[in-house]
Design a protein around this motif. Structure first.
Motif, PDB file in Angstrom:
ATOM      1  N   MET A   1       0.906  -1.254  -0.098  1.00 59.28           N
ATOM      2  CA  MET A   1       0.008  -0.030  -0.164  1.00 59.28           C
ATOM      3  C   MET A   1       0.879   1.215   0.292  1.00 59.28           C
ATOM      4  N   LEU A   2       1.896   1.175   0.825  1.00 56.82           N
ATOM      5  CA  LEU A   2       2.791   2.205   0.766  1.00 56.82           C
ATOM      6  C   LEU A   2       3.466   2.680  -0.541  1.00 56.82           C
ATOM      7  N   VAL A   3       3.774   1.686  -1.419  1.00 58.75           N
ATOM      8  CA  VAL A   3       4.332   1.709  -2.755  1.00 58.75           C
ATOM      9  C   VAL A   3       3.353   2.575  -3.465  1.00 58.75           C
ATOM     10  N   SER A   4       2.139   2.079  -3.503  1.00 55.98           N
ATOM     11  CA  SER A   4       0.764   2.752  -4.287  1.00 55.98           C
ATOM     12  C   SER A   4       0.862   4.282  -3.835  1.00 55.98           C
ATOM     13  N   GLU A   5       0.751   4.582  -2.729  1.00 55.91           N
ATOM     14  CA  GLU A   5       0.729   5.966  -2.342  1.00 55.91           C
ATOM     15  C   GLU A   5       1.879   6.826  -2.615  1.00 55.91           C
ATOM     16  N   GLU A   6       3.165   6.345  -2.631  1.00 55.97           N
ATOM     17  CA  GLU A   6       4.129   6.716  -3.117  1.00 55.97           C
ATOM     18  C   GLU A   6       3.897   7.237  -4.550  1.00 55.97           C
ATOM     19  N   HIS A   7       3.656   6.194  -5.336  1.00 52.27           N
ATOM     20  CA  HIS A   7       3.395   6.183  -6.797  1.00 52.27           C
ATOM     21  C   HIS A   7       2.347   7.424  -7.133  1.00 52.27           C
ATOM     22  N   ASN A   8       1.514   7.365  -6.246  1.00 47.75           N
ATOM     23  CA  ASN A   8       0.318   8.265  -6.787  1.00 47.75           C
ATOM     24  C   ASN A   8       0.876   9.770  -6.217  1.00 47.75           C
ATOM     25  N   LEU A   9       1.716  10.027  -5.190  1.00 45.03           N
ATOM     26  CA  LEU A   9       2.383  11.169  -4.912  1.00 45.03           C
ATOM     27  C   LEU A   9       3.408  11.670  -5.826  1.00 45.03           C
ATOM     28  N   HIS A  10       4.066  10.762  -6.583  1.00 42.59           N
ATOM     29  CA  HIS A  10       5.107  11.082  -7.474  1.00 42.59           C
ATOM     30  C   HIS A  10       4.431  11.541  -8.763  1.00 42.59           C
ATOM     31  N   GLN A  11       3.149  10.860  -9.102  1.00 45.52           N
ATOM     32  CA  GLN A  11       2.416  11.365 -10.149  1.00 45.52           C
ATOM     33  C   GLN A  11       1.928  12.673 -10.306  1.00 45.52           C
ATOM     34  N   ALA A  12       1.394  12.817  -9.041  1.00 47.21           N
ATOM     35  CA  ALA A  12       0.734  14.261  -8.712  1.00 47.21           C
ATOM     36  C   ALA A  12       1.798  15.348  -8.682  1.00 47.21           C
ATOM     37  N   ILE A  13       2.653  15.163  -7.955  1.00 45.77           N
ATOM     38  CA  ILE A  13       4.044  16.106  -8.253  1.00 45.77           C
ATOM     39  C   ILE A  13       4.587  16.270  -9.718  1.00 45.77           C
ATOM     40  N   SER A  14       4.828  15.164 -10.504  1.00 48.99           N
ATOM     41  CA  SER A  14       5.122  15.128 -11.757  1.00 48.99           C
ATOM     42  C   SER A  14       4.052  16.278 -12.691  1.00 48.99           C
ATOM     43  N   ASN A  15       2.794  15.733 -12.563  1.00 49.71           N
ATOM     44  CA  ASN A  15       1.865  16.383 -13.369  1.00 49.71           C
ATOM     45  C   ASN A  15       1.916  17.763 -12.899  1.00 49.71           C
ATOM     46  N   ARG A  16       1.871  18.070 -11.694  1.00 47.53           N
ATOM     47  CA  ARG A  16       1.690  19.546 -11.180  1.00 47.53           C
ATOM     48  C   ARG A  16       3.064  20.337 -11.696  1.00 47.53           C
ATOM     49  N   THR A  17       3.919  19.770 -11.575  1.00 41.33           N
ATOM     50  CA  THR A  17       5.362  20.043 -11.976  1.00 41.33           C
ATOM     51  C   THR A  17       5.368  20.781 -13.587  1.00 41.33           C
ATOM     52  N   GLU A  18       4.600  19.644 -14.448  1.00 39.11           N
ATOM     53  CA  GLU A  18       4.614  19.952 -15.779  1.00 39.11           C
ATOM     54  C   GLU A  18       3.698  21.008 -16.177  1.00 39.11           C
ATOM     55  N   GLN A  19       2.566  21.037 -15.277  1.00 41.07           N
ATOM     56  CA  GLN A  19       1.766  22.356 -15.588  1.00 41.07           C
ATOM     57  C   GLN A  19       2.328  23.522 -15.475  1.00 41.07           C
ATOM     58  N   GLU A  20       3.208  23.669 -14.336  1.00 42.92           N
ATOM     59  CA  GLU A  20       3.696  25.067 -13.757  1.00 42.92           C
ATOM     60  C   GLU A  20       4.832  25.137 -14.699  1.00 42.92           C
ATOM     61  N   VAL A  21       5.645  24.164 -15.343  1.00 46.06           N
ATOM     62  CA  VAL A  21       6.846  24.811 -16.185  1.00 46.06           C
ATOM     63  C   VAL A  21       6.251  25.309 -17.569  1.00 46.06           C
ATOM     64  N   PHE A  22       5.210  24.659 -17.918  1.00 46.02           N
ATOM     65  CA  PHE A  22       4.719  25.229 -19.332  1.00 46.02           C
ATOM     66  C   PHE A  22       3.881  26.513 -19.249  1.00 46.02           C
ATOM     67  N   ALA A  23       3.248  26.856 -17.911  1.00 50.22           N
ATOM     68  CA  ALA A  23       2.930  28.182 -17.549  1.00 50.22           C
ATOM     69  C   ALA A  23       3.787  29.144 -17.606  1.00 50.22           C
ATOM     70  N   ILE A  24       5.133  28.793 -16.617  1.00 44.82           N
ATOM     71  CA  ILE A  24       6.097  29.546 -16.405  1.00 44.82           C
ATOM     72  C   ILE A  24       7.027  29.978 -17.998  1.00 44.82           C
ATOM     73  N   ALA A  25       6.828  28.997 -18.741  1.00 39.74           N
ATOM     74  CA  ALA A  25       7.755  29.006 -19.951  1.00 39.74           C
ATOM     75  C   ALA A  25       6.636  30.040 -20.961  1.00 39.74           C
ATOM     76  N   ARG A  26       5.385  29.786 -21.043  1.00 38.63           N
ATOM     77  CA  ARG A  26       4.613  30.506 -21.828  1.00 38.63           C
ATOM     78  C   ARG A  26       4.619  32.263 -21.346  1.00 38.63           C
ATOM     79  N   LYS A  27       4.496  32.240 -20.212  1.00 42.09           N
ATOM     80  CA  LYS A  27       4.633  33.376 -19.421  1.00 42.09           C
ATOM     81  C   LYS A  27       6.058  34.352 -19.856  1.00 42.09           C
TER      82      LYS A  27
END
Length: 160
Positions: A1-27
């Motif tokens: 279960m801990l591995v699944s939570e770590e994977h979900n956290l990793h995915q959430a961080i990755s997705n959010r980072t991607e969105q922020e990087v694109f927003a910053i680059a565009r701006k």
């Protein structure tokens, strides 16, 4: 279960980072010039095409010239006609031939452009930078999870 939570956290961080990087680059690009992110990405891809040399250029050139189907140019966004024409011109000039290409939108490229034909590919995308960032985040998370080593205690010496 801990591995699944770590994977979900990793995915959430990755997705959010991607969105922020694109927003910053565009701006940043909008603030610094009249160039859009998409125009700049096309220019960088064209530079990568023109900078090919040696075996990579020879191999891609042969693949482009002998392909039975048009080469496929995939991009994460719809390429405006101006960028399509610039890519077409860069290919024709780089390989001294009339290269037939087909354009396709592929959002899974994570803000990038790739050219593929007969098993050969040239690509550029922000994903390359995100992979590097992701590795850094992974290392940071692993460091956080390491148990802190207890300081070694020196035996007391009794003076007596």
């Amino acid at each position: 279960m801990l591995v699944s939570e770590e994977h979900n956290l990793h995915q959430a961080i990755s997705n959010r980072t991607e969105q922020e990087v694109f927003a910053i680059a565009r701006k940043a690009l909008t603030d610094l010039s009249s160039t859009s992110l998409e125009e700049r990405m096309s220019a960088v891809f064209i530079k990568r095409l023109r900078d090919l040399d040696g075996p990579a250029k020879t191999s891609l050139g042969e693949a482009l010239k002998t392909a039975s189907e048009p080469a496929l140019v995939r991009s994460a966004f719809d390429l405006p006609e101006k960028q399509r024409a610039a890519i077409q011109n860069a290919l024709n000039e780089t390989f001294s031939a009339e290269i037939h290409i087909q354009f396709e939108t592929a959002p899974d490229l994570i803000s990038g452009i790739e050219l593929s034909t007969n098993g050969q590919k040239v690509a550029w995308s922000i994903a390359d930078y995100l992979v590097s960032l992701e590795k850094g985040v992974d290392e940071l998370l692993k460091e956080k999870d390491k148990p802190i080593a207890k300081a070694e205690t020196k035996p007391e010496i009794n003076a007596g």
